[in-house]
Write a protein that holds these residues in place. Structure first.
Motif, PDB file in Angstrom:
ATOM      1  N   LYS A 245      37.780  46.505  82.888  1.00 37.27           N
ATOM      2  CA  LYS A 245      37.128  45.860  81.746  1.00 37.27           C
ATOM      3  C   LYS A 245      37.082  44.356  81.935  1.00 37.27           C
ATOM      4  O   LYS A 245      36.052  43.708  81.678  1.00 37.27           O
ATOM      5  CB  LYS A 245      37.879  46.209  80.461  1.00 37.27           C
ATOM      6  CG  LYS A 245      37.276  45.589  79.209  1.00 37.27           C
ATOM      7  CD  LYS A 245      38.087  45.948  77.966  1.00 37.27           C
ATOM      8  CE  LYS A 245      37.492  45.270  76.729  1.00 37.27           C
ATOM      9  NZ  LYS A 245      38.311  45.552  75.515  1.00 37.27           N
ATOM     10  N   THR A 246      38.192  43.782  82.411  1.00 33.11           N
ATOM     11  CA  THR A 246      38.251  42.334  82.632  1.00 33.11           C
ATOM     12  C   THR A 246      37.256  41.904  83.694  1.00 33.11           C
ATOM     13  O   THR A 246      36.537  40.910  83.539  1.00 33.11           O
ATOM     14  CB  THR A 246      39.664  41.913  83.058  1.00 33.11           C
ATOM     15  OG1 THR A 246      40.592  42.262  82.031  1.00 33.11           O
ATOM     16  CG2 THR A 246      39.738  40.409  83.312  1.00 33.11           C
TER      17      THR A 246
ATOM     18  N   PRO B 297      43.429  39.872  78.930  1.00 34.58           N
ATOM     19  CA  PRO B 297      42.698  40.349  80.107  1.00 34.58           C
ATOM     20  C   PRO B 297      43.673  40.487  81.270  1.00 34.58           C
ATOM     21  O   PRO B 297      44.813  40.019  81.192  1.00 34.58           O
ATOM     22  CB  PRO B 297      41.687  39.225  80.359  1.00 34.58           C
ATOM     23  CG  PRO B 297      42.379  37.995  79.844  1.00 34.58           C
ATOM     24  CD  PRO B 297      43.178  38.447  78.643  1.00 34.58           C
TER      25      PRO B 297
ATOM     26  N   ASP C  70      34.534  43.396  84.603  1.00 32.01           N
ATOM     27  CA  ASP C  70      33.178  43.581  84.102  1.00 32.01           C
ATOM     28  C   ASP C  70      32.784  42.468  83.131  1.00 32.01           C
ATOM     29  O   ASP C  70      31.695  41.900  83.230  1.00 32.01           O
ATOM     30  CB  ASP C  70      33.073  44.945  83.411  1.00 32.01           C
ATOM     31  CG  ASP C  70      31.663  45.234  82.916  1.00 32.01           C
ATOM     32  OD1 ASP C  70      30.732  45.239  83.744  1.00 32.01           O
ATOM     33  OD2 ASP C  70      31.495  45.453  81.705  1.00 32.01           O
ATOM     34  N   GLU C  71      33.686  42.134  82.211  1.00 33.82           N
ATOM     35  CA  GLU C  71      33.361  41.133  81.191  1.00 33.82           C
ATOM     36  C   GLU C  71      33.388  39.711  81.730  1.00 33.82           C
ATOM     37  O   GLU C  71      32.593  38.866  81.297  1.00 33.82           O
ATOM     38  CB  GLU C  71      34.336  41.266  80.018  1.00 33.82           C
ATOM     39  CG  GLU C  71      34.156  42.567  79.243  1.00 33.82           C
ATOM     40  CD  GLU C  71      35.142  42.698  78.095  1.00 33.82           C
ATOM     41  OE1 GLU C  71      36.064  41.859  77.995  1.00 33.82           O
ATOM     42  OE2 GLU C  71      34.976  43.639  77.284  1.00 33.82           O
ATOM     43  N   SER C  72      34.294  39.435  82.666  1.00 37.15           N
ATOM     44  CA  SER C  72      34.420  38.074  83.191  1.00 37.15           C
ATOM     45  C   SER C  72      33.478  37.797  84.356  1.00 37.15           C
ATOM     46  O   SER C  72      33.268  36.630  84.738  1.00 37.15           O
ATOM     47  CB  SER C  72      35.858  37.819  83.644  1.00 37.15           C
ATOM     48  OG  SER C  72      36.176  38.610  84.793  1.00 37.15           O
ATOM     49  N   LYS C  73      32.954  38.877  84.945  1.00 37.16           N
ATOM     50  CA  LYS C  73      32.118  38.755  86.150  1.00 37.16           C
ATOM     51  C   LYS C  73      32.875  38.083  87.293  1.00 37.16           C
ATOM     52  O   LYS C  73      32.299  37.386  88.121  1.00 37.16           O
ATOM     53  CB  LYS C  73      30.828  37.966  85.842  1.00 37.16           C
ATOM     54  CG  LYS C  73      30.023  38.497  84.672  1.00 37.16           C
ATOM     55  CD  LYS C  73      29.666  39.970  84.856  1.00 37.16           C
ATOM     56  CE  LYS C  73      28.889  40.508  83.642  1.00 37.16           C
ATOM     57  NZ  LYS C  73      28.676  41.972  83.724  1.00 37.16           N
TER      58      LYS C  73
END
Length: 253
Positions: A151-152, A105, A154-157
């Motif tokens: 992407k990081t 990430p 979005d996925e990690s919030k």
């Protein structure tokens, strides 16, 4: 005593003081120019807070020394070094490709590497060396890594951070600002103005990127940072050519 601002930090605050109490164990950061100076200290303190630090460096031997020093102080630190020459667009593309292939990430990108006051030279891509290294390389690197950062985030919030290390010396650029039509004009080249020009480009890059990220609703901030007068080996050309201390105080981070 320095006057403190609303953050309770001042110009004399250290990186350790500013990051005290922060847990970065779930974060990954890239720091360019991490083999010395501000980049090395940034890497050390991020690693101290648990961040997995990727040092993007031109000199892998120097990076090995920095990494070993960090691990000696912080045995559990997560630090890796990858070769990166910001003056070479091919090197930037190779670095980005290898990082993306690692599937790591990317929460933080610190565009720190830079050169200052060099004699007129062209990069391997035929771009004036200071503009190529300080701006073009970081501009390309940021663009290539942006999807990974999105992407990081979005996925990690967790909010992503892009930081361009620049200088208040941007105010001393050529008259009229960035001379896009004369970037490679050796006859009118002034090494300090060229440096300032590249630093102005860093700021404009961060400003426009921040605007676009906000407009697109992406949870990443982009900021430019003036670190203050910190004399590191970025001044090696400056001192070698014997320029005045007054210009140094007025232009350099």
């Amino acid at each position: 005593m320095s006057r403190r601002g609303g953050s309770a930090f001042s110009s004399s605050s250290t990186a350790e003081e500013v990051t005290e109490g922060i847990d970065g164990t779930a974060l990954t950061a890239i720091v360019t120019g991490a083999s010395s100076g501000i980049g090395a200290e940034t890497s050390r303190v991020l690693a101290m807070r648990g961040v997995h630090v990727i040092m993007g460096v031109r000199n892998m031997v120097a990076a090995k020394d920095v990494k070993e020093a960090i691990l000696k102080e912080i045995p559990i630190a997560k630090v890796d070094a990858m070769e990166l020459d910001l003056s070479s667009m091919a090197s930037v593309r190779k670095f980005a490709s290898e990082f993306i292939s690692s599937a790591l990430p990317l929460n933080i990108l610190i565009n720190n590497a830079g050169i200052f006051g060099t004699p007129f030279m062209l990069s391997e891509d035929n771009i004036e060396l200071q503009f190529a290294t300080n701006h073009m390389g970081h501009f390309l690197l940021t663009n290539l890594l942006l999807d990974t950062m999105k992407k990081t985030a979005d996925e990690s919030k967790r909010e992503g951070r892009i930081v361009n290390v620049t200088s208040c010396g941007h105010r001393l650029t050529y008259r009229g600002g960035i001379r896009f039509d004369k970037i490679n004009d050796e006859s009118s080249y002034q090494k300090f103005r060229a440096y300032a020009q590249s630093k102005l480009a860093n700021i404009l890059h961060a400003n426009e990127l921040a605007r676009r990220l906000k407009e697109d609703g992406v949870d990443i901030t982009a900021n430019s940072l003036h670190p203050g007068l910190i004399v590191t080996n970025i001044h090696r050309y400056y001192f070698h050519h014997g320029s005045s201390n007054n210009m140094l105080r007025s232009i350099a981070p």
